[in-house]
Design an enzyme around this catalytic site. Structure first.
Site, PDB file in Angstrom:
ATOM      1  N   ARG A   1       4.522  19.683   7.032  1.00  0.00           N
ATOM      2  CA  ARG A   1       5.566  18.743   7.454  1.00  0.00           C
ATOM      3  C   ARG A   1       6.782  19.409   8.112  1.00  0.00           C
ATOM      4  NH1 ARG A   1       8.030  15.878   4.397  1.00  0.00           N
ATOM      5  NH2 ARG A   1       8.221  14.015   5.674  1.00  0.00           N
TER       6      ARG A   1
ATOM      7  N   GLU B   1       0.824  -1.221   0.000  1.00  0.00           N
ATOM      8  CA  GLU B   1       0.000   0.000   0.000  1.00  0.00           C
ATOM      9  C   GLU B   1       0.854   1.266   0.000  1.00  0.00           C
ATOM     10  OE1 GLU B   1      -3.774  -1.349   2.778  1.00  0.00           O
ATOM     11  OE2 GLU B   1      -2.031  -0.432   3.719  1.00  0.00           O
ATOM     12  N   PRO B   2       1.617   1.511  -1.047  1.00  0.00           N
ATOM     13  CA  PRO B   2       2.440   2.725  -1.052  1.00  0.00           C
ATOM     14  C   PRO B   2       1.608   3.988  -1.234  1.00  0.00           C
ATOM     15  CG  PRO B   2       2.538   1.652  -3.192  1.00  0.00           C
ATOM     16  CD  PRO B   2       1.754   0.729  -2.296  1.00  0.00           C
TER      17      PRO B   2
ATOM     18  N   ARG C   1       3.214   7.744  -0.129  1.00  0.00           N
ATOM     19  CA  ARG C   1       4.255   8.758  -0.346  1.00  0.00           C
ATOM     20  C   ARG C   1       5.136   8.465  -1.569  1.00  0.00           C
ATOM     21  NH1 ARG C   1       6.435  11.708   3.950  1.00  0.00           N
ATOM     22  NH2 ARG C   1       5.433  10.206   5.332  1.00  0.00           N
TER      23      ARG C   1
ATOM     24  N   CYS D   1       1.492  32.958  11.136  1.00  0.00           N
ATOM     25  CA  CYS D   1       1.898  33.536  12.423  1.00  0.00           C
ATOM     26  C   CYS D   1       2.410  32.467  13.386  1.00  0.00           C
ATOM     27  CB  CYS D   1       0.727  34.293  13.025  1.00  0.00           C
ATOM     28  SG  CYS D   1       0.345  35.723  12.045  1.00  0.00           S
ATOM     29  N   GLU D   2       3.458  31.795  12.986  1.00  0.00           N
ATOM     30  CA  GLU D   2       4.133  30.800  13.817  1.00  0.00           C
ATOM     31  C   GLU D   2       5.617  30.937  13.522  1.00  0.00           C
ATOM     32  OE1 GLU D   2       3.131  27.566  15.470  1.00  0.00           O
ATOM     33  OE2 GLU D   2       1.196  28.532  15.713  1.00  0.00           O
TER      34      GLU D   2
ATOM     35  N   TYR E   1       7.110  17.870  11.725  1.00  0.00           N
ATOM     36  CA  TYR E   1       8.149  16.851  11.937  1.00  0.00           C
ATOM     37  C   TYR E   1       9.563  17.392  11.815  1.00  0.00           C
ATOM     38  CZ  TYR E   1       4.389  13.913   9.833  1.00  0.00           C
ATOM     39  OH  TYR E   1       3.235  13.298   9.489  1.00  0.00           O
TER      40      TYR E   1
HETATM   41  C1  LIG Z   1      -2.448   1.551   6.709  1.00  0.00           C
HETATM   42  C2  LIG Z   1      -1.546   2.376   5.871  1.00  0.00           C
HETATM   43  N1  LIG Z   1      -1.182   1.920   4.672  1.00  0.00           N
HETATM   44  C3  LIG Z   1      -0.381   2.645   3.869  1.00  0.00           C
HETATM   45  C4  LIG Z   1       0.107   3.878   4.258  1.00  0.00           C
HETATM   46  C5  LIG Z   1       0.970   4.637   3.325  1.00  0.00           C
HETATM   47  O1  LIG Z   1       2.200   4.944   3.818  1.00  0.00           O
HETATM   48  P1  LIG Z   1       3.250   5.710   2.913  1.00  0.00           P
HETATM   49  O2  LIG Z   1       2.587   6.944   2.420  1.00  0.00           O
HETATM   50  O3  LIG Z   1       4.367   6.002   3.808  1.00  0.00           O
HETATM   51  O4  LIG Z   1       3.621   4.775   1.802  1.00  0.00           O
HETATM   52  C6  LIG Z   1      -0.248   4.385   5.512  1.00  0.00           C
HETATM   53  C7  LIG Z   1       0.278   5.697   5.962  1.00  0.00           C
HETATM   54  O5  LIG Z   1       0.540   5.976   7.077  1.00  0.00           O
HETATM   55  C8  LIG Z   1      -1.108   3.619   6.347  1.00  0.00           C
HETATM   56  O6  LIG Z   1      -1.485   4.067   7.548  1.00  0.00           O
END
Ligand SMILES: Cc1ncc(COP(=O)(O)O)c(C=O)c1O
Length: 454
Positions: free
Chosen positions: A329, A289-290, A292, A367-368, A333
């Protein structure tokens, strides 16, 4: 090393001149700034790289939390991927994009009754069950309709991912899933197998995001395989599916070292194969499940410089027309980004060949104190009002986490390719931002006793 802009980016010396065959000056003139720009070729190449690296036996599901807009999901659907959604809003976006519901995976640690009922009514492919309370809800829906709901159980494998603590999700003591270490994961699977309202297809884990080493992924995959073997031993059931989540990190700056999609695939599938063979079980169907790593490098943000402030002995600040409301971000982070000058030099008329540089901090307009896009950026000495800047790799978790802080309207988003730009998200107006406010009846002087009625 070059800054991590999309592969179609064209530079004139250090300045970003064009992307997707469109001049950045044209983009800014036509759509305004701040502007999110997605490069179609980079996006499509990444989707295909995933499918090629993992092969036909693995399902690739785009994690829409990274960026969830209708036009993007249309492209994802057209390329044959699935989509993972985590809320009614993301689910509706997938529906509006015409996403085949069988390819939708529904996540979340607190899905409401309404969201679950919608997901079941629409026929999503898998619901990832995160708690026993949710198991009850989903099983009840399946029992009521007389057709079990296909589910995976989310497991917390007890793996500490090497990433920022806010985006590590696989160690013990996080809000997601059933912990493996306490035995709760195995108990949950056994409980689910006993419910006629659910069809338990397999297990899910996701250890975190922006991960730049493969060890954690492989350890989590092996742990899930071992749980599959434990389920076989205790319940005489062989689960068919292992969804191993996303999390592959990307380069935000030219110095960042990341794992390639190919190496990630090789490591993950190798770990699954080895553990499955050791357990003597048949192969499971793997899903990844990519999020990012599909959309992040395909995106960039264009800003316009408003003011430049020289503080001798301290810093030179260049302030831009966006910031933490379009990219949280850095403030959230401490994330680092690469910034370059873009388009023609407006303030000085300097050409790429003659421009000397100096070190700037690029600040947002909010304003931060923490609203700083990047520090220590080498930019043209004569930078000034009207100059464009481009920030690389902003495709993921930028617009997705955008806000109206300081009542700043959210930017537009375009997708570029082959010399064309198409609008994906129209720019908000201040009226859009104000559109949910309700003025007190009778004006500020009016005061009424409290009533519970709306
Ligand atoms: C359950 C699940 N699958 C997939 C992802 C995707 O992660 P990334 O965007 O780092 O690939 C996330 C993101 O936090 C997630 O919570």
């Amino acid at each position: 090393m070059t800054p991590p802009f999309p592969r179609t980016a064209v530079f004139d010396g250090p300045r970003l001149a064009a992307v997707g065959g469109v001049a950045v000056d044209e983009l800014a003139a036509a759509w305004g700034t701040p502007l999110y720009v997605l490069d179609r070729r980079e996006l499509v190449a990444r989707m295909r790289a995933y499918r090629r690296a993992f092969g036909d036996d693995v399902t690739v599901v785009y994690a829409a939390k990274a960026l969830c807009v209708v036009g993007l999901l249309q492209l994802v659907a057209a390329d044959g991927l699935g989509v993972d959604v985590t809320s009614a809003g993301e689910l509706r976006t997938a529906e509006r994009a015409g996403f085949p519901m069988a390819r939708v995976v529904f996540h979340g640690n607190n899905k409401s009754h309404g969201e679950l009922a919608d997901a079941v009514r629409l026929g999503v492919g898998r619901i990832v069950v995160d708690s026993l309370a949710e198991l009850e809800r989903v099983a009840a829906l399946g029992e009521r309709r007389g057709d079990p709901v296909a589910v995976l159980l989310r497991v917390t494998p007890g793996i500490a991912a090497s990433t920022h603590e806010f985006i590590a999700t696989g160690h013990d003591d996080v809000k997601f899933g059933f912990p493996l270490s306490t035995g709760m994961a195995l108990d949950a699977v056994a409980a689910a197998l006993g419910r006629p309202g659910v069809d338990v297809r397999g297990l899910h884990c996701h250890i975190g995001s922006q991960i730049t080493a493969t060890g954690g992924f492989e350890a989590a995959a092996a742990a899930l395989c071992r749980l599959r073997a434990d389920v076989h031993a205790c319940c005489a059931t062989i689960l068919d599916e292992l969804n191993l989540g996303g999390g592959l990190g990307i380069a935000y700056t030219r110095d960042d070292e990341v794992v390639s999609i190919d190496d990630y695939a090789r490591g993950l599938l190798g770990a699954v194969r080895a553990q499955t063979a050791a357990d003597g079980l048949p192969a499971a169907r793997v899903t990844v499940e990519p999020g990012r790593s599909l959309v992040g490098p395909a995106g960039l943000t264009l800003y316009t410089v408003g003011t430049v402030k020289h503080e001798p002995g301290l810093r030179t600040w260049a302030s831009v027309d966006g910031g933490m409301s379009d990219n949280l971000r850095p403030a959230l982070y401490g994330a680092r980004y690469e910034v370059v000058a873009a388009g023609a030099a407006r303030a000085s008329g300097a050409t790429a060949a003659t421009a000397a540089t100096r070190r700037y901090a690029v600040a947002g307009k909010h304003c931060e104190t923490g609203d700083v896009v990047a520090t220590d950026v080498e930019l043209p000495d004569e930078l000034g009002e009207g100059d464009l800047l481009a920030v690389a790799a902003t495709g993921a978790y930028g617009y997705a986490m955008a806000s109206n802080y300081n009542r700043v309207p959210r930017p537009a988003m375009v997708i570029v390719g082959d010399g064309h730009a198409d609008l994906l998200v129209r720019r908000e107006t201040v009226d859009d931002v104000l559109s949910h406010d309700v003025a007190l009846p009778g004006g500020p002087a009016a005061s009424r006793p409290y009533t519970a009625r709306p």
